[in-house]
Design a protein around this motif. Structure first.
Motif, PDB file in Angstrom:
ATOM      1  N   GLN A  75      42.609  33.867   7.465  1.00  0.00           N
ATOM      2  CA  GLN A  75      41.147  33.846   7.306  1.00  0.00           C
ATOM      3  C   GLN A  75      40.440  33.730   8.652  1.00  0.00           C
ATOM      4  OE1 GLN A  75      40.583  30.618   4.577  1.00  0.00           O
ATOM      5  NE2 GLN A  75      41.239  31.801   2.786  1.00  0.00           N
ATOM      6  N   ASP A  76      41.016  32.957   9.578  1.00  0.00           N
ATOM      7  CA  ASP A  76      40.425  32.846  10.913  1.00  0.00           C
ATOM      8  C   ASP A  76      40.516  34.175  11.655  1.00  0.00           C
ATOM      9  OD1 ASP A  76      39.381  30.952  13.086  1.00  0.00           O
ATOM     10  OD2 ASP A  76      41.100  31.867  14.088  1.00  0.00           O
ATOM     11  N   LEU A  77      41.654  34.853  11.548  1.00  0.00           N
ATOM     12  CA  LEU A  77      41.815  36.159  12.193  1.00  0.00           C
ATOM     13  C   LEU A  77      40.877  37.196  11.565  1.00  0.00           C
ATOM     14  CD1 LEU A  77      45.713  36.254  12.535  1.00  0.00           C
ATOM     15  CD2 LEU A  77      44.054  35.808  14.339  1.00  0.00           C
ATOM     16  N   CYS A  78      40.712  37.145  10.241  1.00  0.00           N
ATOM     17  CA  CYS A  78      39.803  38.089   9.575  1.00  0.00           C
ATOM     18  C   CYS A  78      38.355  37.830   9.981  1.00  0.00           C
ATOM     19  CB  CYS A  78      39.946  37.959   8.055  1.00  0.00           C
ATOM     20  SG  CYS A  78      41.501  38.590   7.409  1.00  0.00           S
ATOM     21  N   ALA A  79      37.978  36.555  10.109  1.00  0.00           N
ATOM     22  CA  ALA A  79      36.617  36.237  10.536  1.00  0.00           C
ATOM     23  C   ALA A  79      36.353  36.769  11.936  1.00  0.00           C
ATOM     24  CB  ALA A  79      36.396  34.729  10.488  1.00  0.00           C
ATOM     25  N   ALA A 128      33.691  39.665  13.062  1.00  0.00           N
ATOM     26  CA  ALA A 128      32.722  39.434  14.132  1.00  0.00           C
ATOM     27  C   ALA A 128      32.777  40.557  15.166  1.00  0.00           C
ATOM     28  CB  ALA A 128      33.003  38.082  14.790  1.00  0.00           C
ATOM     29  N   LEU A 129      33.974  41.017  15.495  1.00  0.00           N
ATOM     30  CA  LEU A 129      34.101  42.125  16.450  1.00  0.00           C
ATOM     31  C   LEU A 129      33.470  43.400  15.889  1.00  0.00           C
ATOM     32  CD1 LEU A 129      37.751  41.672  17.808  1.00  0.00           C
ATOM     33  CD2 LEU A 129      35.609  41.009  18.901  1.00  0.00           C
ATOM     34  N   LEU A 157      31.288  40.189  20.524  1.00  0.00           N
ATOM     35  CA  LEU A 157      32.497  40.230  21.347  1.00  0.00           C
ATOM     36  C   LEU A 157      32.850  38.872  21.933  1.00  0.00           C
ATOM     37  CD1 LEU A 157      31.942  43.603  23.240  1.00  0.00           C
ATOM     38  CD2 LEU A 157      33.132  43.166  21.082  1.00  0.00           C
ATOM     39  N   ALA A 158      32.035  37.863  21.672  1.00  0.00           N
ATOM     40  CA  ALA A 158      32.356  36.520  22.148  1.00  0.00           C
ATOM     41  C   ALA A 158      33.205  35.746  21.146  1.00  0.00           C
ATOM     42  CB  ALA A 158      31.070  35.744  22.423  1.00  0.00           C
ATOM     43  N   SER A 196      42.287  41.717  23.023  1.00  0.00           N
ATOM     44  CA  SER A 196      41.486  42.921  22.766  1.00  0.00           C
ATOM     45  C   SER A 196      39.995  42.602  22.841  1.00  0.00           C
ATOM     46  CB  SER A 196      41.824  43.487  21.382  1.00  0.00           C
ATOM     47  OG  SER A 196      43.175  43.870  21.321  1.00  0.00           O
ATOM     48  N   ALA A 197      39.589  41.450  22.281  1.00  0.00           N
ATOM     49  CA  ALA A 197      38.183  41.068  22.339  1.00  0.00           C
ATOM     50  C   ALA A 197      37.743  40.850  23.787  1.00  0.00           C
ATOM     51  CB  ALA A 197      37.954  39.800  21.518  1.00  0.00           C
TER      52      ALA A 197
END
Length: 260
Positions: free
Chosen positions: A146-150, A154-155, A160-161, A182-183
């Protein structure tokens, strides 16, 4: 009679439950006594054979074969019936735990529902440890994904922050590091594009170049292509400026070379 009883007793205590007392010459009270002893051995032999059958089925993963006791145990109760009921209860509990764990993994792996939990109210001991481990793994996986999906959302929305901050290990840690990298690379590229655009439009500096902090792969190709375009643009504007200056000075003729 005594010698036969001793022989059968020794055989039964050594596990030979098929041993029987001979009844050919047993009449009257002696016959009734021999039959009673044989009946005890038969009942225990059936019960042990039934336990062995169920244990083999349990070992092979077949939980659908309960212990079946004879009518003498069913009607009169006692230890034989209680032991069968205990083993059947244990098999039912194992079947419930197995079904719940299979359901959880099916919902995680097939349906994508990561925060699925096992619901077994009376799980204790090793069963409680197993159920708790599965529930903890499911909750931890859900939190990390869920953290990675959030962060990915956002990206996609241009933030991008955003960074993945959940504690992770193994492959998920590698995914987290790659996504954060990547971000950062995208943010650095956007900063460079913003700087170049400002220097060109606001300050009028045409001879500017992108300087990505970590140009690799497609980032390197994109940066090289952009820098070539900016260099060509600057060269063209310089030639235009030189021709314009010649015209202002009255030095331009039709024979002059064209602007490249």
């Amino acid at each position: 009679f005594t010698a036969e009883l001793e022989r059968v007793s020794e055989a039964v205590t050594q596990g030979e439950l098929r041993t029987r007392l001979p009844l050919e010459k047993a009449n009257g009270g002696w016959g009734r006594q021999l039959r009673a002893v044989n009946n005890i051995v038969v009942v225990f032999g059936k019960h042990v054979a039934e336990l062995r059958r169920v244990t083999k089925a349990l070992h092979s993963g077949d939980l659908s074969r309960p212990v079946n006791v004879g009518p003498e145990a069913t009607h009169k109760g006692g230890e034989l019936l209680r032991s069968a009921e205990d083993l059947n209860a244990m098999m039912g509990h194992v079947q419930q735990v197995t079904s719940e764990i299979a359901r959880v993994f099916a919902e995680i792996g097939l349906d994508g529902r990561l925060n699925t939990q096992c619901h077994i109210g009376d799980a204790s001991g090793c069963w409680g440890l197993l159920v708790g481990s599965v529930n903890a793994a499911s909750a931890s996986l859900a939190e990390q994904v869920q953290d990675l999906c959030a962060m990915a959302q956002a990206l996609c929305s241009g933030n991008l922050a955003a960074r993945a901050t959940v504690t992770s290990r193994g492959d998920l840690q590698l995914l987290k590091t790659s996504l954060n990298g990547s971000a950062e690379s995208l943010a650095a590229l956007c900063d460079e594009l913003r700087r170049v655009a400002q220097e060109i439009v606001v300050e009028g500096k045409l001879a500017v170049e992108l300087r990505h902090p970590n140009p690799q792969g497609q980032w390197q190709s994109a940066q090289d292509a952009m820098n070539r375009m900016l260099g060509k643009l600057a060269s063209t504007f310089r030639q235009v400026a030189e021709r314009a200056e010649h015209v202002l000075k009255g030095e331009y003729t039709l024979g002059d070379s064209a602007i490249e």
